[in-house]
Design a protein around this motif. Structure first.
Motif, PDB file in Angstrom:
ATOM      1  N   SER A 284       0.832  -1.212   0.000  1.00 25.57           N
ATOM      2  CA  SER A 284       0.000   0.000   0.000  1.00 25.57           C
ATOM      3  C   SER A 284       0.858   1.248   0.000  1.00 25.57           C
ATOM      4  CB  SER A 284      -0.920   0.001   1.232  1.00 25.57           C
ATOM      5  OG  SER A 284      -1.888  -1.013   1.139  1.00 25.57           O
ATOM      6  N   TYR A 285       1.933   1.228   0.781  1.00 24.87           N
ATOM      7  CA  TYR A 285       2.830   2.392   0.856  1.00 24.87           C
ATOM      8  C   TYR A 285       3.601   2.580  -0.446  1.00 24.87           C
ATOM      9  CZ  TYR A 285       6.768   5.317   2.260  1.00 24.87           C
ATOM     10  OH  TYR A 285       7.708   6.302   2.321  1.00 24.87           O
ATOM     11  N   ASP A 286       4.124   1.488  -0.981  1.00 21.91           N
ATOM     12  CA  ASP A 286       4.927   1.571  -2.204  1.00 21.91           C
ATOM     13  C   ASP A 286       4.114   2.075  -3.390  1.00 21.91           C
ATOM     14  OD1 ASP A 286       7.080   0.596  -0.776  1.00 21.91           O
ATOM     15  OD2 ASP A 286       6.780  -1.482  -1.403  1.00 21.91           O
ATOM     16  N   ASN A 287       2.805   1.858  -3.351  1.00 23.49           N
ATOM     17  CA  ASN A 287       1.944   2.253  -4.461  1.00 23.49           C
ATOM     18  C   ASN A 287       1.575   3.739  -4.430  1.00 23.49           C
ATOM     19  OD1 ASN A 287       0.316   1.339  -6.785  1.00 23.49           O
ATOM     20  ND2 ASN A 287      -1.430   1.920  -5.514  1.00 23.49           N
ATOM     21  N   LEU A 288       1.989   4.444  -3.384  1.00 23.48           N
ATOM     22  CA  LEU A 288       1.622   5.852  -3.252  1.00 23.48           C
ATOM     23  C   LEU A 288       2.502   6.741  -4.125  1.00 23.48           C
ATOM     24  CD1 LEU A 288       1.160   6.193   0.619  1.00 23.48           C
ATOM     25  CD2 LEU A 288      -0.645   6.275  -1.108  1.00 23.48           C
ATOM     26  N   PRO A 289       1.928   7.798  -4.699  1.00 27.95           N
ATOM     27  CA  PRO A 289       2.756   8.805  -5.368  1.00 27.95           C
ATOM     28  C   PRO A 289       3.546   9.591  -4.311  1.00 27.95           C
ATOM     29  CG  PRO A 289       0.455   9.483  -5.346  1.00 27.95           C
ATOM     30  CD  PRO A 289       0.486   8.084  -4.825  1.00 27.95           C
ATOM     31  N   PRO A 290       4.641  10.213  -4.681  1.00 22.59           N
ATOM     32  CA  PRO A 290       5.513  10.883  -3.694  1.00 22.59           C
ATOM     33  C   PRO A 290       4.796  11.887  -2.801  1.00 22.59           C
ATOM     34  CG  PRO A 290       6.617  10.742  -5.822  1.00 22.59           C
ATOM     35  CD  PRO A 290       5.213  10.259  -6.043  1.00 22.59           C
ATOM     36  N   HIS A 291       3.876  12.685  -3.363  1.00 20.22           N
ATOM     37  CA  HIS A 291       3.240  13.719  -2.546  1.00 20.22           C
ATOM     38  C   HIS A 291       2.335  13.122  -1.473  1.00 20.22           C
ATOM     39  CE1 HIS A 291       0.087  12.943  -5.562  1.00 20.22           C
ATOM     40  NE2 HIS A 291      -0.781  13.439  -4.692  1.00 20.22           N
ATOM     41  N   LEU A 292       1.829  11.899  -1.701  1.00 17.56           N
ATOM     42  CA  LEU A 292       1.016  11.244  -0.677  1.00 17.56           C
ATOM     43  C   LEU A 292       1.875  10.447   0.299  1.00 17.56           C
ATOM     44  CD1 LEU A 292      -2.143   9.963  -2.610  1.00 17.56           C
ATOM     45  CD2 LEU A 292      -1.897  12.005  -1.187  1.00 17.56           C
ATOM     46  N   LYS A 293       3.043  10.021  -0.128  1.00 15.76           N
ATOM     47  CA  LYS A 293       3.923   9.261   0.764  1.00 15.76           C
ATOM     48  C   LYS A 293       4.309  10.084   1.984  1.00 15.76           C
ATOM     49  CE  LYS A 293       6.106   5.672  -2.030  1.00 15.76           C
ATOM     50  NZ  LYS A 293       7.348   5.139  -2.615  1.00 15.76           N
ATOM     51  N   VAL A 294       4.690  11.349   1.770  1.00 11.74           N
ATOM     52  CA  VAL A 294       5.106  12.167   2.914  1.00 11.74           C
ATOM     53  C   VAL A 294       3.928  12.451   3.839  1.00 11.74           C
ATOM     54  CG1 VAL A 294       7.083  13.233   1.793  1.00 11.74           C
ATOM     55  CG2 VAL A 294       4.845  14.276   1.518  1.00 11.74           C
ATOM     56  N   CYS A 295       2.747  12.665   3.256  1.00 10.58           N
ATOM     57  CA  CYS A 295       1.557  12.909   4.086  1.00 10.58           C
ATOM     58  C   CYS A 295       1.209  11.673   4.906  1.00 10.58           C
ATOM     59  CB  CYS A 295       0.375  13.314   3.208  1.00 10.58           C
ATOM     60  SG  CYS A 295       0.557  14.937   2.439  1.00 10.58           S
ATOM     61  N   PHE A 296       1.332  10.497   4.296  1.00  7.52           N
ATOM     62  CA  PHE A 296       1.027   9.268   5.021  1.00  7.52           C
ATOM     63  C   PHE A 296       2.073   8.999   6.102  1.00  7.52           C
ATOM     64  CE2 PHE A 296       1.600   4.587   5.327  1.00  7.52           C
ATOM     65  CZ  PHE A 296       0.439   4.328   6.043  1.00  7.52           C
ATOM     66  N   LEU A 297       3.339   9.145   5.781  1.00  7.62           N
ATOM     67  CA  LEU A 297       4.388   8.933   6.778  1.00  7.62           C
ATOM     68  C   LEU A 297       4.193   9.838   7.982  1.00  7.62           C
ATOM     69  CD1 LEU A 297       7.872   8.429   5.067  1.00  7.62           C
ATOM     70  CD2 LEU A 297       6.361   6.749   6.108  1.00  7.62           C
ATOM     71  N   LEU A 340      -8.599  12.568   1.532  1.00  5.97           N
ATOM     72  CA  LEU A 340      -9.617  11.711   0.933  1.00  5.97           C
ATOM     73  C   LEU A 340      -8.974  10.613   0.102  1.00  5.97           C
ATOM     74  CD1 LEU A 340     -12.577  11.082   0.327  1.00  5.97           C
ATOM     75  CD2 LEU A 340     -12.477  12.737  -1.550  1.00  5.97           C
ATOM     76  N   ASN A 341      -7.903  10.945  -0.605  1.00  6.19           N
ATOM     77  CA  ASN A 341      -7.195   9.954  -1.418  1.00  6.19           C
ATOM     78  C   ASN A 341      -6.615   8.854  -0.539  1.00  6.19           C
ATOM     79  OD1 ASN A 341      -5.638   8.640  -3.437  1.00  6.19           O
ATOM     80  ND2 ASN A 341      -5.333  10.579  -4.505  1.00  6.19           N
ATOM     81  N   LEU A 342      -6.068   9.219   0.603  1.00  5.13           N
ATOM     82  CA  LEU A 342      -5.516   8.221   1.525  1.00  5.13           C
ATOM     83  C   LEU A 342      -6.621   7.376   2.151  1.00  5.13           C
ATOM     84  CD1 LEU A 342      -2.749  10.376   3.230  1.00  5.13           C
ATOM     85  CD2 LEU A 342      -2.387   8.438   1.694  1.00  5.13           C
ATOM     86  N   VAL A 343      -7.772   7.989   2.401  1.00  5.14           N
ATOM     87  CA  VAL A 343      -8.925   7.233   2.914  1.00  5.14           C
ATOM     88  C   VAL A 343      -9.393   6.241   1.865  1.00  5.14           C
ATOM     89  CG1 VAL A 343     -11.356   7.413   3.597  1.00  5.14           C
ATOM     90  CG2 VAL A 343      -9.678   9.007   4.547  1.00  5.14           C
ATOM     91  N   GLU A 344      -9.478   6.704   0.619  1.00  2.00           N
ATOM     92  CA  GLU A 344      -9.928   5.835  -0.466  1.00  2.00           C
ATOM     93  C   GLU A 344      -8.953   4.698  -0.743  1.00  2.00           C
ATOM     94  OE1 GLU A 344     -12.511   9.105  -3.058  1.00  2.00           O
ATOM     95  OE2 GLU A 344     -10.414   8.728  -3.547  1.00  2.00           O
ATOM     96  N   ARG A 345      -7.702   4.891  -0.357  1.00  3.20           N
ATOM     97  CA  ARG A 345      -6.705   3.827  -0.503  1.00  3.20           C
ATOM     98  C   ARG A 345      -6.665   2.917   0.720  1.00  3.20           C
ATOM     99  NH1 ARG A 345      -2.498   4.822  -4.355  1.00  3.20           N
ATOM    100  NH2 ARG A 345      -2.962   6.632  -5.641  1.00  3.20           N
ATOM    101  N   SER A 346      -7.598   3.112   1.642  1.00  4.39           N
ATOM    102  CA  SER A 346      -7.721   2.288   2.850  1.00  4.39           C
ATOM    103  C   SER A 346      -6.488   2.376   3.746  1.00  4.39           C
ATOM    104  CB  SER A 346      -7.995   0.815   2.475  1.00  4.39           C
ATOM    105  OG  SER A 346      -9.130   0.702   1.658  1.00  4.39           O
ATOM    106  N   LEU A 347      -5.819   3.523   3.725  1.00  6.65           N
ATOM    107  CA  LEU A 347      -4.655   3.735   4.579  1.00  6.65           C
ATOM    108  C   LEU A 347      -5.001   4.554   5.816  1.00  6.65           C
ATOM    109  CD1 LEU A 347      -1.965   4.437   1.842  1.00  6.65           C
ATOM    110  CD2 LEU A 347      -2.003   2.501   3.418  1.00  6.65           C
ATOM    111  N   ILE A 348      -6.023   5.364   5.715  1.00  3.25           N
ATOM    112  CA  ILE A 348      -6.498   6.170   6.841  1.00  3.25           C
ATOM    113  C   ILE A 348      -7.941   5.794   7.117  1.00  3.25           C
ATOM    114  CG2 ILE A 348      -7.121   8.507   7.555  1.00  3.25           C
ATOM    115  CD1 ILE A 348      -4.662   9.555   6.236  1.00  3.25           C
TER     116      ILE A 348
END
Length: 773
Positions: A284-297, A340-348
């Motif tokens: 799930s993490y590896d599939n994130l684009p760079p701008h979402l990776k930092v927000c998720f981390l 919302l994108n992170l929620v839709e990716r089931s990460l949040i």
């Protein structure tokens, strides 16, 4: 329906009649969901249709889909059942080959072109009732490419997909999504017992029989049972975590001390003992684009199981520089899209929603939190410590760092960017060491017992400072040297900020709570053009200086200011409102007013043409000037308290064209009768009435055509909920708290009437008064 009288709660939910499964499920929990999916697959619709199973990594989508696929009812319903696993590395030819292989139609001679293989697949499905299960889809292009492979012969064929990405599911069929839920505590405990002992536990007798089988005794120590239930609960309902920890416990010594160790270190025990878990989560993490990776981390900077306020998270992301500007969109809107994108990716995970239907608070599962912490350590993205600053790089305690010697510092020292201080229940430390390295960008303190000194602020690069309290020096203010500070949240025991506050010229968010009865901000607050959000508690905001009085106090327009909340005795004079033309959220509290009410110019509120949220609270008796009050037409959410307005004046509010949420708290309106008018509240979705003397409410379904949620709180004189309210087609929930018996009875009657009419959507929650209230 839910009824609570101090001893229990009862839900009035829609009355449905779902049959029991035809065979006993071996899956622990989720039996109700299984029935729903089976009924959807078997329904009478002749057309080919699709259903998506959506959820985070490890929640059991594949296991659930396999249970559906193997179910006896499915085997009897469909002539052909086909299973294919797609995964991230999408290859169209491989999918076609796997589909043919699953159908037993693949032969060694099939060395054909992909187009020919597609034709073979299509012909083998044509004319049959088939079920296709496509497991683990990551890209909507997969569906676009293979949709044409499945003939629609009006045979009631079905396709079911599993995915972590809600965007994929919506693209395939927005009307048919099934979100996998987490297991409850009982289901978690039963699944853990099945994995550890090979059987489920339903009661004490079952536990004793199991112990005799496993330990050769009538029972084992009760502590093991208690610790086991705690382990299951701490898995937060995630089947993957339960299965992995169950496998580990089944192979280890079943002792109380080891189980206690596991319960205290659950996430790290799982990830350190199972590479498969890491791979599943990392996908799930590896599939994130760079701008979402930092927000998720960044989610890992919060403590485990911490309920994160979305409004705070958005402001932090912006202050950290994670949000990329988009033309014609505010940074806050872009940040909410990221979320919302992170929620839709089931990460949040969404914890609570606001009255406007937006995400109010969110969380991440402990295993994903562990992933954030692991990746953050790898990339030196942030460091987590406790009040003793344990766990930070060893050389951060250097007493002094200058720009000259910065280049010669060790790499791990220079990499210290963000520091998050978490509570530590095992330490008795009461003071923190100084954080002095000049490379620190962010400091966030989540320990309410920790009292940080302003002396640790030596980093001119500091962007984010979120702490509980400061010891402000009486004369010099060290933190005012932090010219790069963008986010400041603190509690202060001082009486005022220094006039040099404006030197924090890059400050975007100011969250300030005063401990004194009167905390004063300086006039210079109006000279901070970068300010976007000001949340003030027990803080007096001065009127801005008038233009032309002094050259240095020339008129400054705070064009970026969007939020100004909890301001005491705010004056809405025209020259003040002109300085904040783009304000979206305003909260005002009027207390101890000793001047002429007309000096507050509340009728000027209509000049704030971009205002979307207004909270206006009065802790004064009968403010007379509120008659004929007007509001900006842009208003979407309005909260009033203590206004004592006559009910006839509510037409002013009802005519607001964009109003979606209305909260009328204690004595917002005064009078026995409210007769709702037609063509009012046309966009209203949420209505709260709290603690008033209203007795008769006359309304029908045409008066609130879009209402979804009604809350009546402490309405002890109100006789009944208008019967027509139940006929509003959009209404989903009615909640009553501590209301009169007749009001409760009317709500129950509405519920029963709607049930009889086949309304399976409406829910009613009632919390009744105790006898001594």
């Amino acid at each position: 329906m839910e009824i609570e009288d101090g001893s229990g709660v009862q839900d009035l939910q829609p009355r449905t009649s779902l049959g029991a499964p035809s065979d006993k499920s071996t899956m622990v929990g989720l039996d109700d969901e299984l029935i729903q999916i089976l009924e959807w697959l078997e329904r009478d619709s002749l057309l080919l249709d699709t259903l998506s199973i959506v959820g985070m990594a490890g929640i059991g989508k594949t296991t659930f889909a396999r249970k559906v696929y193997d179910h006896q009812r499915i085997q009897m319903t469909f002539h052909i059942r086909v299973w294919v696993t797609v995964s991230q590395n999408y290859n169209e030819r491989k999918i076609v080959l796997d589909l043919l292989d699953s159908m037993k139609k693949l032969t060694d001679e099939m060395h054909k072109e992909t187009s020919e293989l597609k034709h073979v697949l299509y012909q083998n499905l044509k004319g049959w009732r088939y079920l296709i299960i496509m497991d683990d889809i990551w890209d909507m292009e997969v569906w676009n490419d293979i949709r044409c492979l499945f003939p629609d012969d009006k045979k009631r064929s079905r396709i079911m997909l599993t995915t972590r990405l809600e965007t994929v599911a919506v693209h395939v069929n927005p009307r048919a999504l099934h979100h996998m839920r987490f297991l409850n505590d009982d289901e978690s405990w039963n699944l853990l017992c099945e994995k550890v002992f090979g059987a489920t536990i339903n009661d004490d007798e079952s536990w004793n029989l199991l112990c005799k089988k496993v330990f050769g005794e009538d029972c084992c120590p009760r502590e093991l049972n208690q610790i086991g239930t705690k382990i299951a609960k701490n898995c937060r309902g995630l089947p993957l975590a339960i299965v992995l920890i169950g496998g580990l416990l089944s192979k280890s010594t079943k002792t109380q001390s080891y189980w206690e160790y596991v319960v205290k270190n659950l996430s790290s025990v799982i990830t350190s003992n199972d590479d498969q878990c890491k791979r599943i989560m990392d996908l799930s993490y590896d599939n994130l684009p760079p701008h979402l990776k930092v927000c998720f981390l960044y989610m890992g900077i919060f403590p485990e199981d911490y309920e994160i306020l979305v409004s705070k998270l958005v402001k932090l992301w912006i202050a950290e520089g994670f949000i990329e500007p988009v033309t014609r969109k505010s940074l806050e809107d872009v940040a909410e899209e990221y979320l919302l994108n992170l929620v839709e990716r089931s990460l949040i995970l969404v914890s609570k929603k606001s009255s406007k239907g937006k995400t109010k608070t969110c969380k991440i599962h402990d295993l994903l939190h562990q992933l954030c912490a692991r990746e953050a350590r790898k990339e030196s993205f942030f460091h987590v410590t406790d009040m003793s600053l344990n766990g930070l790089p060893t050389d951060i305690s250097m007493s002094h760092v200058t720009d000259k010697n910065l280049q010669s510092l060790p790499t791990n020292f220079i990499s210290l960017r963000r520091v998050s201080i978490h509570p530590n229940t095992e330490t008795n430390c009461v003071h923190a060491k100084s954080l002095q390295p000049s490379t620190v960008r962010s400091v966030l303190n989540f320990d309410p017992m920790l009292h940080l000194s302003v002396e640790f602020l030596k980093s001119r690069l500091l962007r984010v400072l979120d702490v509980n309290s400061f010891d402000f020096p009486t004369e010099s203010f060290e933190f005012l040297k932090l010219v790069n500070l963008r986010y400041l949240a603190c509690v202060s025991g001082a009486r005022e900020f220094p006039s040099s506050l404006y030197k924090l010229r890059n400050l975007q968010t100011l969250i300030l709570h005063g401990t004194e009865s009167s905390f004063h901000l300086p006039l210079e607050i109006w000279r901070m053009p970068q300010l976007r959000h000001a949340h003030l508690e027990k803080v007096n905001l001065p009127d801005p200086p008038k233009a032309g009085v002094e050259e240095e106090h020339c008129l400054t327009i705070l064009e970026d200011l969007q939020t100004l909340s909890n301001v005491i005795n705010f004056r809405c004079a025209e020259d003040i409102l002109r300085r904040i033309p783009n304000l979206k959220k305003l909260g005002i509290l009027y207390v101890d007013v000793r001047v002429d009410w007309s000096d507050y110019y509340l009728n000027n509120l209509a000049r704030l043409q971009n205002l979307e949220t207004l909270k206006c609270l009065f802790d004064v008796p009968y403010p007379p000037f509120l008659q004929n009050l007007t509001f900006p037409t842009s208003l979407k959410k309005l909260t009033l308290r203590g206004c004592f307005l006559p009910w006839k004046d509510i037409t002013i509010i009802g005519s607001l064209p964009n109003l979606q949420v209305l909260k009328l708290k204690r004595n917002a309106f005064n009078g026995l009768v409210w007769e709702t008018k037609e063509e009012q509240f046309l966009q209203l979705t949420f209505l709260l009435l709290e603690k008033n003397n209203l007795k008769y409410w006359k309304a029908d379904h045409i008066h609130f055509p879009k209402l979804q949620h009604l809350i009546l709180h402490n309405c002890r004189r109100l006789i009944e909920v208008p019967r027509g309210i139940g006929d509003i087609p959009t209404l989903q929930k009615i909640e009553l708290y501590y209301c009169s018996d007749s009001l409760v009875t009317s709500a129950k009657n509405i519920y029963e009437e709607q049930c009889d009419l086949g309304n399976e959507v409406l829910q009613v929650r009632i919390v009744e008064m105790t006898h001594d209230e």
